[in-house]
Design an enzyme around this catalytic site. Structure first.
Site, PDB file in Angstrom:
ATOM      1  N   ARG A  27       0.814  -1.210   0.000  1.00 49.92           N
ATOM      2  CA  ARG A  27       0.000   0.000   0.000  1.00 49.92           C
ATOM      3  C   ARG A  27       0.856   1.272   0.000  1.00 49.92           C
ATOM      4  O   ARG A  27       0.343   2.364  -0.201  1.00 49.92           O
ATOM      5  CB  ARG A  27      -0.908   0.015   1.240  1.00 49.92           C
ATOM      6  CG  ARG A  27      -1.937  -1.082   1.243  1.00 49.92           C
ATOM      7  CD  ARG A  27      -2.560  -1.236   2.612  1.00 49.92           C
ATOM      8  NE  ARG A  27      -3.453  -0.140   2.948  1.00 49.92           N
ATOM      9  CZ  ARG A  27      -4.737  -0.096   2.620  1.00 49.92           C
ATOM     10  NH1 ARG A  27      -5.258  -1.091   1.952  1.00 49.92           N
ATOM     11  NH2 ARG A  27      -5.499   0.900   2.976  1.00 49.92           N
ATOM     12  N   ASN A 104      -6.297   5.408   9.761  1.00 50.02           N
ATOM     13  CA  ASN A 104      -6.121   5.512   8.316  1.00 50.02           C
ATOM     14  C   ASN A 104      -7.233   6.413   7.816  1.00 50.02           C
ATOM     15  O   ASN A 104      -8.383   6.229   8.189  1.00 50.02           O
ATOM     16  CB  ASN A 104      -6.230   4.090   7.734  1.00 50.02           C
ATOM     17  CG  ASN A 104      -6.210   4.069   6.230  1.00 50.02           C
ATOM     18  OD1 ASN A 104      -5.982   5.078   5.596  1.00 50.02           O
ATOM     19  ND2 ASN A 104      -6.445   2.894   5.675  1.00 50.02           N
ATOM     20  N   GLU A 480      -4.078  11.515 -23.043  1.00 52.63           N
ATOM     21  CA  GLU A 480      -3.878  10.541 -21.968  1.00 52.63           C
ATOM     22  C   GLU A 480      -4.398   9.165 -22.386  1.00 52.63           C
ATOM     23  O   GLU A 480      -3.756   8.139 -22.116  1.00 52.63           O
ATOM     24  CB  GLU A 480      -4.558  11.046 -20.682  1.00 52.63           C
ATOM     25  CG  GLU A 480      -4.507  10.124 -19.481  1.00 52.63           C
ATOM     26  CD  GLU A 480      -3.103   9.736 -19.026  1.00 52.63           C
ATOM     27  OE1 GLU A 480      -2.120  10.315 -19.497  1.00 52.63           O
ATOM     28  OE2 GLU A 480      -2.997   8.801 -18.207  1.00 52.63           O
ATOM     29  N   LYS A 484      -2.085   5.851 -22.585  1.00 51.21           N
ATOM     30  CA  LYS A 484      -2.387   4.603 -21.855  1.00 51.21           C
ATOM     31  C   LYS A 484      -2.361   3.422 -22.814  1.00 51.21           C
ATOM     32  O   LYS A 484      -1.781   2.388 -22.537  1.00 51.21           O
ATOM     33  CB  LYS A 484      -3.771   4.650 -21.191  1.00 51.21           C
ATOM     34  CG  LYS A 484      -3.931   5.397 -19.916  1.00 51.21           C
ATOM     35  CD  LYS A 484      -3.151   4.914 -18.747  1.00 51.21           C
ATOM     36  CE  LYS A 484      -1.755   5.439 -18.716  1.00 51.21           C
ATOM     37  NZ  LYS A 484      -1.450   6.703 -18.154  1.00 51.21           N
ATOM     38  N   GLU A 487       1.245   2.599 -24.109  1.00 50.87           N
ATOM     39  CA  GLU A 487       2.116   2.069 -23.052  1.00 50.87           C
ATOM     40  C   GLU A 487       1.916   0.576 -22.811  1.00 50.87           C
ATOM     41  O   GLU A 487       2.877  -0.157 -22.634  1.00 50.87           O
ATOM     42  CB  GLU A 487       1.793   2.760 -21.717  1.00 50.87           C
ATOM     43  CG  GLU A 487       2.451   4.074 -21.497  1.00 50.87           C
ATOM     44  CD  GLU A 487       2.056   4.627 -20.138  1.00 50.87           C
ATOM     45  OE1 GLU A 487       2.945   4.765 -19.304  1.00 50.87           O
ATOM     46  OE2 GLU A 487       0.859   4.888 -19.899  1.00 50.87           O
ATOM     47  N   HIS A 503      -6.168  19.471 -40.720  1.00 49.61           N
ATOM     48  CA  HIS A 503      -4.919  20.163 -41.099  1.00 49.61           C
ATOM     49  C   HIS A 503      -3.804  19.168 -41.371  1.00 49.61           C
ATOM     50  O   HIS A 503      -2.624  19.518 -41.295  1.00 49.61           O
ATOM     51  CB  HIS A 503      -4.537  21.148 -39.996  1.00 49.61           C
ATOM     52  CG  HIS A 503      -5.563  22.211 -39.794  1.00 49.61           C
ATOM     53  ND1 HIS A 503      -5.749  23.244 -40.697  1.00 49.61           N
ATOM     54  CD2 HIS A 503      -6.497  22.388 -38.831  1.00 49.61           C
ATOM     55  CE1 HIS A 503      -6.740  24.022 -40.277  1.00 49.61           C
ATOM     56  NE2 HIS A 503      -7.213  23.511 -39.150  1.00 49.61           N
ATOM     57  N   LYS A 599       8.735   2.907 -13.516  1.00 55.13           N
ATOM     58  CA  LYS A 599       7.726   3.685 -12.792  1.00 55.13           C
ATOM     59  C   LYS A 599       8.231   5.080 -12.461  1.00 55.13           C
ATOM     60  O   LYS A 599       7.492   6.038 -12.499  1.00 55.13           O
ATOM     61  CB  LYS A 599       7.330   2.932 -11.509  1.00 55.13           C
ATOM     62  CG  LYS A 599       6.202   3.576 -10.723  1.00 55.13           C
ATOM     63  CD  LYS A 599       4.881   3.526 -11.464  1.00 55.13           C
ATOM     64  CE  LYS A 599       3.804   4.370 -10.818  1.00 55.13           C
ATOM     65  NZ  LYS A 599       2.738   4.751 -11.762  1.00 55.13           N
TER      66      LYS A 599
HETATM   67  C1  F6R Z   1       2.358   7.239 -17.876  1.00 47.35           C
HETATM   68  C2  F6R Z   1       3.338   7.531 -16.851  1.00 47.35           C
HETATM   69  C3  F6R Z   1       4.426   8.487 -17.155  1.00 47.35           C
HETATM   70  C4  F6R Z   1       4.596   9.473 -15.972  1.00 47.35           C
HETATM   71  C5  F6R Z   1       5.824  10.363 -16.201  1.00 47.35           C
HETATM   72  C6  F6R Z   1       5.967  11.390 -15.104  1.00 47.35           C
HETATM   73  O1  F6R Z   1       1.435   6.288 -17.482  1.00 47.35           O
HETATM   74  O2  F6R Z   1       3.271   7.005 -15.775  1.00 47.35           O
HETATM   75  O3  F6R Z   1       4.183   9.179 -18.327  1.00 47.35           O
HETATM   76  O4  F6R Z   1       3.446  10.234 -15.868  1.00 47.35           O
HETATM   77  O5  F6R Z   1       6.981   9.563 -16.255  1.00 47.35           O
HETATM   78  O6  F6R Z   1       6.102  10.796 -13.868  1.00 47.35           O
HETATM   79  P1  F6R Z   1       5.834  11.573 -12.541  1.00 47.35           P
HETATM   80  O7  F6R Z   1       4.381  11.937 -12.511  1.00 47.35           O
HETATM   81  O8  F6R Z   1       6.203  10.630 -11.454  1.00 47.35           O
HETATM   82  O9  F6R Z   1       6.682  12.805 -12.560  1.00 47.35           O
END
Ligand code: F6R
Length: 604
Positions: A27, A104, A480, A484, A487, A503, A599
């Site tokens: 979490r 929490n 976005e 998604k 990716e 265009h 990540k």
């Molecule tokens: C897309 C994604 C990346 C992040 C980018 C910025 O799903 O996760 O495009 O948004 O690498 O990351 P942060 O928000 O951690 O600065």
């Protein structure tokens, strides 16, 4: 998001608490602690950082090692900072004179409660909202000399979201509990009772569980539960897969996080929506003095949220607002003027390009504000002010709940600026507040919507690409949606402002080009409709996402009819996330860990 565990029984209390907290590590947390109660003594241990730091402290405590068997009651907590930095003082359990509490959620009225307790001479150690609970309990206990009554009176005074466990020397063989908004489960075995925020810590310990509902509160002894709200006790068999339990039964962390958006949206707004506008405790009254415009800088999904924010800040905040991709901004020799507020957005708070852009703004003497999910990250440490998004840990590499909470924070910020500048009518402010309050419901996923995305996904596994199109805030949403999909499916997808298609990009239109059209009923519907008609006339395959059926669409994902475009925005967001996930699953990809991606991007 914080995690809670509790134990009462004759076995090894410390072991269950530590094992349980380990199961809740998924979490996310930045500090941890436990309190043990037995034979007139109460012991508390806290540590910043990983659980191993807490374990070291426990192992090095010789008294505890001798007395361990005498502690029959205990509570434990992993903390994800929301109010106050991740320090040992702010870590839970919080203590009064003879009681301890773990919590929490967010106590919305903690400031009022704290002021009134302080006026009566109570001293606070931490900066957290949680500490008020234990002092309130002791105040009521001193008035009633009855722990159960004191706990009932305490819970009555709390507004906000909570899962609470409280232990006290005044009642050594009990744990008091309450739940409203945050998860909590009670588990039992013969002569033992357990508490946890999710199933995972209970597997292997408890045979049966009760999933508490909002409004449940009461007390347990090692062999009995009393619900003060007279709840009927329905025991359920406990599942046996820990992996599944960590994902709350979802197939992927991404799916769990998509479904969590409704709850984290509520957390994100707690205490920030008032009767006459929005409010951020973090922002001082004078913060916007001499600020004439705003520059937002971010990467990836956070950049898309920033784009939505830039529309809303100009529309509602009536302040000029521009946005740039951080990696571009860094090397363009940007003109930085002192009357600009520099806003960075980042889920992780560690993205190298965003961090460097923030440093440049600081060095140029600009005021800075971060919208971030991770307290004590490099970005939050550097920015003058941080607005935390309170989304909890995001494990799926493809960002979902970070985007929705970032967008919410920016929307609330836009309203804050507009209200402060007296630029908005009362009717408009009330309408925005009403809509904000409705967002958690808009983010609740109806099974029919998920089923529809699952079914449609099989038709979108080939072709030579996708156009996601939208106008206004639905343009960044289209970006976005496309991000998604690419990716996690590895299919080519592009987001476009719908009016821009003619265009150039429309040259690509043919039946193998899929258009995902975001068609909000409440914003520029006729404009987007004619853009989609142009694509349909060139034989592109159209999937429309809208409350209104569109006769030229080949496929249709229906959202609910509403009266505000931002409600449509969040419903469409969920549809886009689910559609991408289902396509990725059908293609056999690793949804949570797509190829080539990390990540947290800490290199430029
Ligand atoms: C897309 C994604 C990346 C992040 C980018 C910025 O799903 O996760 O495009 O948004 O690498 O990351 P942060 O928000 O951690 O600065």
């Amino acid at each position: 998001m914080c995690g809670i565990v509790g134990y009462i029984g004759q076995k090894d209390t410390k072991k269950f608490l530590i094992d349980g907290l380990k199961e809740l590590e998924y979490r996310g947390y930045d500090s941890a602690g436990i309190a043990l109660l037995g034979c007139d003594s109460i012991e508390v241990f806290k540590a910043v950082g990983k659980l191993v730091n807490l374990e070291d402290k426990l192992n090095n405590n010789s008294t505890l090692n001798i007395q361990n068997s005498t502690f029959s009651t205990g509570i434990g907590h992993t903390r994800w900072a929301t109010h106050g930095k991740p320090t040992e003082i702010n870590a839970h359990p919080h203590l009064g004179n003879y009681s301890f509490v773990v919590h929490n959620g967010i106590i919305e009225n903690y400031k009022e409660l704290k002021t009134s307790l302080q006026a009566n001479g109570v001293e606070f150690l931490s900066q957290t909202d949680t500490e008020v609970i234990v002092h309130l309990f002791e105040k009521h206990f001193e008035q009633t000399n009855d722990s159960a009554q004191a706990f009932k009176n305490t819970i009555k005074e709390l507004h906000g979201a909570y899962a609470i466990l409280l232990i006290t020397k005044s009642e050594q063989n009990k744990i008091f509990f309450a739940k409203s908004g945050s998860p909590m489960i009670i588990g039992k075995n013969s002569d033992e009772m357990f508490f946890a925020s999710s199933d995972a810590p209970l597997i292997g310990y408890a045979n049966e569980v009760i999933y508490l509902e909002d409004g449940d509160f009461g007390e347990v002894t090692q062999d009995n539960i009393s619900f003060y709200n007279e709840k009927k006790q329905i025991w359920n068999k406990l599942q046996t897969s820990k992996q599944l339990a960590q994902k709350n039964g979802f197939r992927f962390f991404m799916e769990k996080e998509i479904y969590e958006q409704s709850d984290v949206a509520s957390d994100c707004m707690l205490g920030r929506i008032k009767d006459n506008g929005t409010n951020f405790d973090e922002i001082e009254n004078s913060f916007f003095d001499n600020i004439f415009d705003i520059k937002i800088c971010a990467c990836g999904t956070s950049y898309h949220a920033g784009m939505v924010g830039s529309y809303l800040i100009e529309r509602l905040g009536k302040m000029r607002c521009s946005i740039e991709i951080a990696s571009e901004f860094r090397y363009k020799e940007p003109l930085l003027l002192k009357n600009t507020l520099f806003v960075v957005i980042s889920q992780s708070g560690e993205t190298a390009d965003t961090l460097e852009a923030l440093k440049m703004a600081k060095n140029a003497g600009l005021k800075t504000l971060a919208v971030c999910n991770v307290d004590n990250s490099s970005i939050t440490r550097l920015a003058d002010v941080t607005l935390l998004t309170r989304a909890g840990i995001e494990k799926g590499v493809a960002s979902t709940k970070a985007f929705s909470t970032q967008t919410l924070v920016l929307w609330m910020l836009a309203l804050y600026i507009g209200t402060k500048n007296k630029a908005l009518s009362d009717t408009l402010i009330q309408n925005e507040l009403h809509t904000l309050r409705a967002i958690p419901k808009a983010l609740k996923i109806e099974s029919i919507m998920h089923e529809k995305c699952k079914r449609l996904s099989k038709r979108y596994l080939h072709g030579h690409g996708f156009f996601f199109i939208g106008r206004d805030v639905f343009y960044p949403l289209a970006l976005e949606g496309a991000l998604k999909l690419k990716e996690i499916s590895y299919l080519h997808a592009e987001g476009y402002p719908a009016g821009e298609m003619k265009h150039g990009p429309i040259a690509l239109a043919d039946p193998e080009l899929f258009t995902i059209a975001l068609m909000p009923q409440n914003l520029l519907y006729d404009k987007i409709k004619s853009n989609v008609e142009e694509l349909s006339a060139r034989d592109s395959t159209i999937c429309s996402i809208s409350a209104l059926p569109f006769e030229l669409a080949d496929d249709f994902i229906q959202i609910n009819t509403t009266n505000h475009y931002m409600l449509e925005f969040f419903e469409m967001l969920v549809a886009l996330q689910l559609l991408s996930q289902e396509i990725s699953i059908r293609l056999g990809n690793d949804v949570d860990m797509p190829r080539n991606l990390a990540k947290s991007v800490t290199v430029e």
